[in-house]
Motif scaffolding. Structure first.
Motif, PDB file in Angstrom:
ATOM      1  N   VAL A 185       0.832  -1.202   0.000  1.00 34.26           N
ATOM      2  CA  VAL A 185       0.000   0.000   0.000  1.00 34.26           C
ATOM      3  C   VAL A 185       0.866   1.252   0.000  1.00 34.26           C
ATOM      4  CG1 VAL A 185      -1.672   1.357   1.315  1.00 34.26           C
ATOM      5  CG2 VAL A 185      -1.996  -1.102   1.060  1.00 34.26           C
ATOM      6  N   GLN A 239      -5.312   2.894   0.488  1.00 34.66           N
ATOM      7  CA  GLN A 239      -6.108   2.083  -0.414  1.00 34.66           C
ATOM      8  C   GLN A 239      -5.271   0.937  -0.970  1.00 34.66           C
ATOM      9  OE1 GLN A 239      -7.350   4.648  -3.630  1.00 34.66           O
ATOM     10  NE2 GLN A 239      -5.308   4.820  -4.487  1.00 34.66           N
ATOM     11  N   PHE A 240      -5.967  -0.155  -1.271  1.00 40.46           N
ATOM     12  CA  PHE A 240      -5.320  -1.296  -1.902  1.00 40.46           C
ATOM     13  C   PHE A 240      -5.706  -1.294  -3.370  1.00 40.46           C
ATOM     14  CE2 PHE A 240      -4.908  -5.611  -3.371  1.00 40.46           C
ATOM     15  CZ  PHE A 240      -3.760  -6.079  -2.759  1.00 40.46           C
ATOM     16  N   VAL A 241      -4.709  -1.240  -4.259  1.00 43.16           N
ATOM     17  CA  VAL A 241      -4.968  -1.208  -5.693  1.00 43.16           C
ATOM     18  C   VAL A 241      -4.869  -2.623  -6.244  1.00 43.16           C
ATOM     19  CG1 VAL A 241      -4.265  -0.269  -7.917  1.00 43.16           C
ATOM     20  CG2 VAL A 241      -4.079   1.144  -5.850  1.00 43.16           C
ATOM     21  N   TYR A 242      -5.948  -3.077  -6.841  1.00 45.29           N
ATOM     22  CA  TYR A 242      -6.012  -4.448  -7.350  1.00 45.29           C
ATOM     23  C   TYR A 242      -5.353  -4.573  -8.717  1.00 45.29           C
ATOM     24  CZ  TYR A 242      -9.112  -5.783  -3.549  1.00 45.29           C
ATOM     25  OH  TYR A 242      -9.634  -6.055  -2.307  1.00 45.29           O
ATOM     26  N   ASN A 249     -10.535  -6.607  -8.087  1.00 48.11           N
ATOM     27  CA  ASN A 249     -11.435  -6.066  -7.086  1.00 48.11           C
ATOM     28  C   ASN A 249     -12.603  -7.031  -6.855  1.00 48.11           C
ATOM     29  OD1 ASN A 249     -14.053  -4.487  -6.487  1.00 48.11           O
ATOM     30  ND2 ASN A 249     -12.469  -2.972  -6.022  1.00 48.11           N
ATOM     31  N   GLN A 325      -9.070  -3.380 -11.705  1.00 41.33           N
ATOM     32  CA  GLN A 325      -8.040  -2.660 -10.960  1.00 41.33           C
ATOM     33  C   GLN A 325      -8.604  -1.605 -10.013  1.00 41.33           C
ATOM     34  OE1 GLN A 325      -8.038  -2.852 -14.373  1.00 41.33           O
ATOM     35  NE2 GLN A 325      -6.501  -4.456 -14.675  1.00 41.33           N
ATOM     36  N   SER A 326      -9.926  -1.544  -9.862  1.00 41.47           N
ATOM     37  CA  SER A 326     -10.516  -0.528  -8.982  1.00 41.47           C
ATOM     38  C   SER A 326      -9.948  -0.644  -7.571  1.00 41.47           C
ATOM     39  CB  SER A 326     -12.038  -0.689  -8.927  1.00 41.47           C
ATOM     40  OG  SER A 326     -12.611  -0.421 -10.178  1.00 41.47           O
ATOM     41  N   PRO A 327      -9.544   0.477  -6.974  1.00 49.12           N
ATOM     42  CA  PRO A 327      -8.927   0.415  -5.648  1.00 49.12           C
ATOM     43  C   PRO A 327      -9.941   0.198  -4.542  1.00 49.12           C
ATOM     44  CG  PRO A 327      -9.156   2.696  -6.335  1.00 49.12           C
ATOM     45  CD  PRO A 327      -9.613   1.855  -7.500  1.00 49.12           C
TER      46      PRO A 327
END
Length: 474
Positions: A185, A239-242, A249, A325-327
């Motif tokens: 992160v 935030q975690f970015v996928y 996500n 890829q939505s965070p």
């Protein structure tokens, strides 16, 4: 004599051989004898994001309760027709996976991990405990991970304990204390972790503000006055970015194979009312081109009425939230600014509450890609958006509710605390017109930790969706 000793010697040799073989047989060749902190940290961040943004804790429960999303089929959760097996993942993953792994880091020898790992682990553990108590109320806290049948702590005790834990976490974190690997992160940026710690302290200060105003003020002053600062821009957002499938996500993964959610009519109507530029981000146009506008799904309908709204005539949540890829946004810069505005309005800290409120809205607009200064200024100047100093809870509550779109657990907590916006339960809901105030405890708590469970509900109130929690009991 030799004849007498010989059988004993044979037995001794066999026993020795057997013990040796058993030692080898009982070793798990796939087990990690000494878990490595970087891997535990990466796992905790990924699984924590999945838990926070996943179906059971988010879009199949809390997002429905706060009317961000609605169900267009299989509408039982949207009618609150659920059981004590409906909310188990937050509890089970929170305790058996996240807290267990983070405790492993915290209990590591100092020669194995530097104090920054421990400071991060304590910060993340505090966040998990906060999610748990916000959702359920009294929870195992002080004895969690130490006893098979841990006692529950009251919500007041948990919040107070977390403030102390976060103060300790702040003392463990320092750029001079060594580098950190496995941080997917903040990439080992200790300064950002220190900002997150203070931001969490401010979040908790406001959680307790209606019940313990003196302690809340003290905590708010400590959090905002700490030299490390708070989240200071959208680049600091936690935030975690996928990535792409299968690490996408959770909402994206769900919509790959299913189609049973829509953006709520309550949210769409409010965004239309305010000419809110976030509407095209939060929603998709219906697939039927003849509709030509955003149409939300109504909450709390029967299955047949939900279906009859039309799959092609209602709006799915926006692609921003459904892309692989939505965070998974967990703590935004916008939230920090709203919190600062409220802390000023309550007289806890100095500052300009109205300007902080405007900055919070601007930060949210920026977060979702809306940066045109004229668009932002026009939005802020609307009568329905302007800050009302005589009712800060209404102004902040409504705009925070909008800004929290997709963050069900925290939107649910803040809606209960601020009591805005005013929401109405759907026509087919089963709680006599009430909206849930908490999650059920998992049914396994009654069977596996029954004494502690009974003591908790005796003090807190019945294990019902409508039982008000301590922070919410005004």
């Amino acid at each position: 004599m030799i004849k007498k000793l010989f059988p004993l010697l044979i037995i001794a040799l066999l026993a020795s051989s057997c013990n040796s073989q058993l030692d080898e047989i009982n070793k798990n060749p796939n087990a990690t004898e000494t878990p490595q902190a970087p891997y535990l940290l990466t796992s905790a961040l990924k699984q924590g994001a999945d838990l926070y943004w996943g179906s059971e804790s988010n879009f199949n429960s809390s997002l429905l309760f706060v009317q961000h999303w609605a169900k267009i089929q299989y509408a039982e959760p949207d009618r609150y027709d659920v059981s004590n097996s409906s909310f188990t993942s937050l509890w089970n993953t929170g305790y058996s996976t996240l807290i267990t792994d983070l405790n492993t880091i915290l209990n590591s020898q100092d020669n194995q991990v530097n104090s920054n790992y421990k400071g991060i682990a304590l910060t993340l553990r505090s966040w998990v405990f906060l999610l748990l108590t916000d959702a359920y109320g009294s929870i195992p806290y002080q004895e969690a991970g130490l006893k098979i049948t841990p006692a529950y702590n009251t919500q007041k005790e948990v919040y107070t304990g977390l403030l102390a834990d976060l103060t300790q976490a702040q003392s463990l974190l320092a750029t001079a204390n060594g580098s950190v690997s496995g941080d997917v992160v903040y990439s080992g940026n200790i300064s950002k972790w220190k900002k997150l710690v203070n931001s969490l302290r401010l979040r908790i200060a406001l959680r307790i503000s209606d019940k313990e105003p003196d302690l809340a003020k003290q905590a708010a002053i400590a959090a905002t006055g700490d030299a490390a600062g708070l989240l200071a821009g959208n680049s600091d957002t936690f935030q975690f970015v996928y990535a792409s499938s299968p690490q996408q996500n959770p909402a994206s993964a769900w919509f790959d194979t299913r189609d049973d959610y829509r953006i709520s009519k309550t949210m769409v109507d409010k965004l239309y009312e305010l000419s809110d530029p976030r509407l095209p981000v939060y929603a998709q146009l219906p697939s039927d081109p003849s509709v030509g506008k955003y149409v939300g799904g109504a909450n709390g309908l029967s299955n047949s009425d939900a279906n009859s709204q039309g799959f092609a005539k209602t709006s799915k949540p926006g692609t921003y939230f459904l892309a692989p890829q939505s965070p998974a946004v967990i703590f935004s810069y916008s939230e920090v600014l709203f919190a600062r505005a409220e802390a000023v309005a309550r007289g806890y800290i100095s500052g300009d509450a109205e300007q902080l409120y405007k900055s919070a809205i601007t930060a949210s607009l920026n977060q979702f890609g809306i940066t045109d200064a004229t668009v932002i200024a026009n939005y802020l100047s609307q009568p329905g958006v302007k800050y009302d100093a005589t009712n800060f809870a209404k102004s902040i509550g409504i705009q925070k509710w909008i800004a929290f779109f997709g963050q069900g657990l925290d939107a649910f907590a803040e809606w209960r605390r601020l009591d805005y916006p005013v929401l109405t339960a759907g026509p087919a809901t089963v709680l006599d017109g009430q909206i849930p105030s908490r999650f059920f405890y998992p049914g396994t708590e009654q069977s596996l930790n029954g004494v502690s469970y009974k003591a908790a509900i005796s003090a807190q109130g019945k294990d019902l969706l409508t039982t008000k929690l301590w922070f919410d009991a005004k």
